[in-house]
Write a protein that holds these residues in place. Structure first.
Motif, mmCIF file in Angstrom:
data_model
loop_
_atom_site.group_PDB
_atom_site.id
_atom_site.type_symbol
_atom_site.label_atom_id
_atom_site.label_comp_id
_atom_site.label_asym_id
_atom_site.label_seq_id
_atom_site.Cartn_x
_atom_site.Cartn_y
_atom_site.Cartn_z
ATOM 1 N N GLU A 71 -1.104 -12.737 -4.131
ATOM 2 C CA GLU A 71 -2.053 -11.648 -4.305
ATOM 3 C C GLU A 71 -1.433 -10.309 -3.904
ATOM 4 O OE1 GLU A 71 -6.538 -10.286 -2.911
ATOM 5 O OE2 GLU A 71 -5.693 -12.140 -2.121
ATOM 6 N N LEU A 75 -0.728 -7.054 -6.223
ATOM 7 C CA LEU A 75 -1.256 -5.720 -5.904
ATOM 8 C C LEU A 75 -0.138 -4.694 -5.771
ATOM 9 C CD1 LEU A 75 -4.067 -6.628 -3.361
ATOM 10 C CD2 LEU A 75 -4.344 -5.748 -5.696
ATOM 11 N N ARG A 80 -4.424 -1.234 -7.378
ATOM 12 C CA ARG A 80 -5.795 -0.937 -7.790
ATOM 13 C C ARG A 80 -5.943 0.562 -7.965
ATOM 14 N NH1 ARG A 80 -8.967 -4.776 -3.521
ATOM 15 N NH2 ARG A 80 -8.169 -6.722 -4.348
ATOM 16 N N ARG A 81 -6.713 0.921 -8.936
ATOM 17 C CA ARG A 81 -6.961 2.345 -9.176
ATOM 18 C C ARG A 81 -8.365 2.677 -8.764
ATOM 19 N NH1 ARG A 81 -4.063 2.862 -15.017
ATOM 20 N NH2 ARG A 81 -1.997 2.357 -14.246
#
Length: 83
Positions: A71, A75, A80-81
Motif C-alpha cells: 500500500e 501511494l 493521493r490528490r
C-alpha cells in the motif's frame, strides 16, 4: 483463515512485493520480508503445511506487514490528490 489460505496469500504477496519498483524505498524494506515469507513457503513444501496457532499468527503478521508495504509503495508511486 485456513493454513492453505495463509500459504496462498504468502505466495501471492511474494510475487507482488517483487514487482515494487527498485527506485522505491519500499523495495528495499520489503526484501527482508520477502525472504522471510519464502522460508515459510519452503518449510511448508518440505514439511507438513499445518501450523500451530502461534505460527499462524506469526505468518499472518508477516502478511499484514507485506500488504502495508504494498500500500505504501502504491501511494508513493500514485500519491493521493486533494479534491
Amino acid at each position: 483463515m485456513t493454513t492453505e489460505d495463509l500459504y496462498t496469500q504468502a505466495r501471492l504477496l511474494i510475487t507482488r512485493l517483487e514487482r515494487i519498483s527498485v527506485d522505491s524505498i519500499w523495495a528495499r524494506r520489503s526484501s527482508g520480508l520477502r525472504g522471510a515469507l519464502v522460508k515459510w513457503i519452503e518449510r511448508a513444501d518440505q514439511d507438513s503445511p499445518t501450523l500451530s496457532e502461534a505460527e499462524a499468527q506469526e505468518l499472518q503478521s508477516l502478511l499484514n506487514l507485506g500488504f502495508e508495504f504494498l500500500e505504501k509503495a502504491a501511494l508513493e508511486r500514485f500519491p493521493r490528490r486533494a479534491p
